[in-house]
Design an enzyme around this catalytic site. Structure first.
Site, PDB file in Angstrom:
ATOM      1  CG  HIS A  27      -1.819   1.206   1.220  1.00 46.77           C
ATOM      2  ND1 HIS A  27      -3.162   1.072   0.673  1.00 46.77           N
ATOM      3  CD2 HIS A  27      -1.607   2.501   1.324  1.00 46.77           C
ATOM      4  CE1 HIS A  27      -3.979   2.248   0.780  1.00 46.77           C
ATOM      5  NE2 HIS A  27      -2.957   3.098   1.271  1.00 46.77           N
ATOM      6  CG  HIS A  29      -0.868   6.663  -2.220  1.00 43.39           C
ATOM      7  ND1 HIS A  29      -1.994   5.960  -2.386  1.00 43.39           N
ATOM      8  CD2 HIS A  29      -0.853   6.594  -0.743  1.00 43.39           C
ATOM      9  CE1 HIS A  29      -2.443   5.624  -1.334  1.00 43.39           C
ATOM     10  NE2 HIS A  29      -2.052   6.025  -0.444  1.00 43.39           N
ATOM     11  NE  ARG A 126     -10.690  11.439   7.267  1.00 48.14           N
ATOM     12  CZ  ARG A 126      -9.490  10.835   6.476  1.00 48.14           C
ATOM     13  NH1 ARG A 126      -9.228  11.598   5.505  1.00 48.14           N
ATOM     14  NH2 ARG A 126      -9.151   9.671   6.760  1.00 48.14           N
ATOM     15  CE1 TYR A 153      -8.832   4.226   4.978  1.00 50.71           C
ATOM     16  CE2 TYR A 153      -8.946   6.097   3.419  1.00 50.71           C
ATOM     17  CZ  TYR A 153      -8.562   5.407   4.560  1.00 50.71           C
ATOM     18  OH  TYR A 153      -7.980   6.163   5.592  1.00 50.71           O
ATOM     19  CG  ASP A 245      -0.820   5.587   3.701  1.00 48.93           C
ATOM     20  OD1 ASP A 245      -1.214   5.342   2.586  1.00 48.93           O
ATOM     21  OD2 ASP A 245      -1.030   6.469   4.634  1.00 48.93           O
TER      22      ASP A 245
HETATM   23  C1  0GY Z   1      -4.434   6.377   2.324  1.00 48.29           C
HETATM   24  C2  0GY Z   1      -5.371   7.413   3.222  1.00 48.29           C
HETATM   25  C3  0GY Z   1      -6.036   8.491   3.149  1.00 48.29           C
HETATM   26  C4  0GY Z   1      -6.176   9.054   1.712  1.00 48.29           C
HETATM   27  C5  0GY Z   1      -6.657   8.307   0.690  1.00 48.29           C
HETATM   28  O1  0GY Z   1      -7.384   8.108  -1.365  1.00 48.29           O
HETATM   29  C6  0GY Z   1      -7.099   8.761  -0.538  1.00 48.29           C
HETATM   30  O2  0GY Z   1      -6.983  10.055  -0.728  1.00 48.29           O
HETATM   31  O3  0GY Z   1      -6.583   6.885   0.615  1.00 48.29           O
HETATM   32  C7  0GY Z   1      -6.822   9.106   4.129  1.00 48.29           C
HETATM   33  O4  0GY Z   1      -6.531  10.420   4.024  1.00 48.29           O
HETATM   34  O5  0GY Z   1      -6.973   8.470   5.156  1.00 48.29           O
HETATM   35  O6  0GY Z   1      -4.578   5.378   2.243  1.00 48.29           O
HETATM   36  O7  0GY Z   1      -3.428   7.122   1.700  1.00 48.29           O
END
Ligand code: 0GY
Length: 296
Positions: A27, A29, A126, A153, A245
């Protein structure tokens, strides 16, 4: 909006714990750079630019071999930065996309060729505006031909409302961040018991991720995260995944940025044997994302 991010840690500590050969960060990004891969106009936060090259450097520093790059809401349904990272990885990264109900077959096929193996449905209020179940049913029909799985999620308080929808999903379902339990509550209490019941279904997996997002006790050891993650690893050893993450988007709401080396050093506390660690870091992610490389 452009100043609402914390920068990722510039020089994470080399971890004391050495992952097994072939370990997968399942996980993480990539973001931007915003001038090449613009952020979505409807985003709820702006992340720090974080390139594929920086992700791969982190992978190597932490002792990992592969990545699963997950589409985050700040890029909306434009998966170009994520797909570009998969292509740059030379087969060492797979991806999870976010697609709209109008996605075309050619686009799905191109993403599959690049290494996408799942779609993400995000229910965190959010982060996204809610969509009806019918919207997701359209996507489920389209991904079926590719054998993709679904990543969900959501926050713990919303599991009851989505229970019937989630438990009817026809694919493997991977839950982000343990369904975001409230770590101020007991791991033996009713909220986490509900999540453990959810996990009893053998198509449901969980990422044991994001101490930095969930912990109330805080860094560097995030002690309150451990019993929750360890319970999942010990009870469902073949359906758990681990990830950094990185680059930890949207953490300004939490207030600190973790050192990724600390996160790796938590692994032996949440997976206390070599066998559990091998399943968590190698066998499980390989089975889900690189099944063609796993001996039958
Ligand atoms: C993560 C968590 C967050 C953001 C996102 O898709 C997203 O923007 O997942 C969060 O703000 O909890 O997994 O990166």
């Amino acid at each position: 909006m452009d100043a609402d991010w914390l920068p990722f840690h510039p020089a994470p500590t080399a971890p004391s714990y050495t992952p097994p050969p072939g370990a997968v960060d399942a996980h993480c990004h990539v973001f931007g750079p915003g001038d090449r891969f613009p952020y979505a106009p409807e985003r709820k936060y702006t992340p720090c630019d974080a390139s594929a090259a920086q992700l791969f450097a982190l992978r190597d520093r932490l002792g990992f071999s592969r990545n699963v790059v997950v589409q985050a809401t700040c890029h909306g349904t434009d998966n170009a930065a994520m797909v570009d990272a998969l292509v740059q990885s030379g087969g060492m990264a797979r991806g999870v996309a976010t697609v709209g109900a109008g996605i075309g077959e050619d686009d799905l096929a191109a993403m599959h060729d690049a290494g996408v193996r799942g779609v993400r449905f995000n229910y965190v209020k959010r982060l996204v505006d809610p969509k009806p179940d019918a919207y997701y049913h359209g996507i489920i029909e389209k991904i079926a031909a590719h054998g993709w799985h679904i990543v969900v999620y959501f926050e713990a308080a919303d599991l009851a409302e989505k229970w019937d929808f989630f438990t009817a999903l026809p694919t493997t379902v991977v839950v982000d961040h343990m369904g975001r339990p409230d770590l101020g509550k007991s791991p033996d209490g009713p909220e986490f018991a509900q999540f453990l019941r959810f996990m009893e279904r053998d198509n449901i997996w969980s990422k044991v991720t994001c101490p930095e997002r969930l912990s109330r006790s805080g860094p560097p050891t995030y002690d309150d995260f451990v019993p929750f993650a360890r319970a999942l690893v010990e009870r469902f050893p073949d359906r758990v995944l681990w990830g950094t993450d990185w680059p930890h988007p949207n953490l300004n709401m939490v207030g600190h940025m973790p050192d990724d080396g600390w996160l790796v050093d938590m692994i032996p506390r949440i997976a206390p044997t070599d066998d559990l660690r091998r399943r968590l870091l190698v066998d499980n992610p390989m089975r889900l994302y690189w099944p063609e490389e796993v001996a039958a």
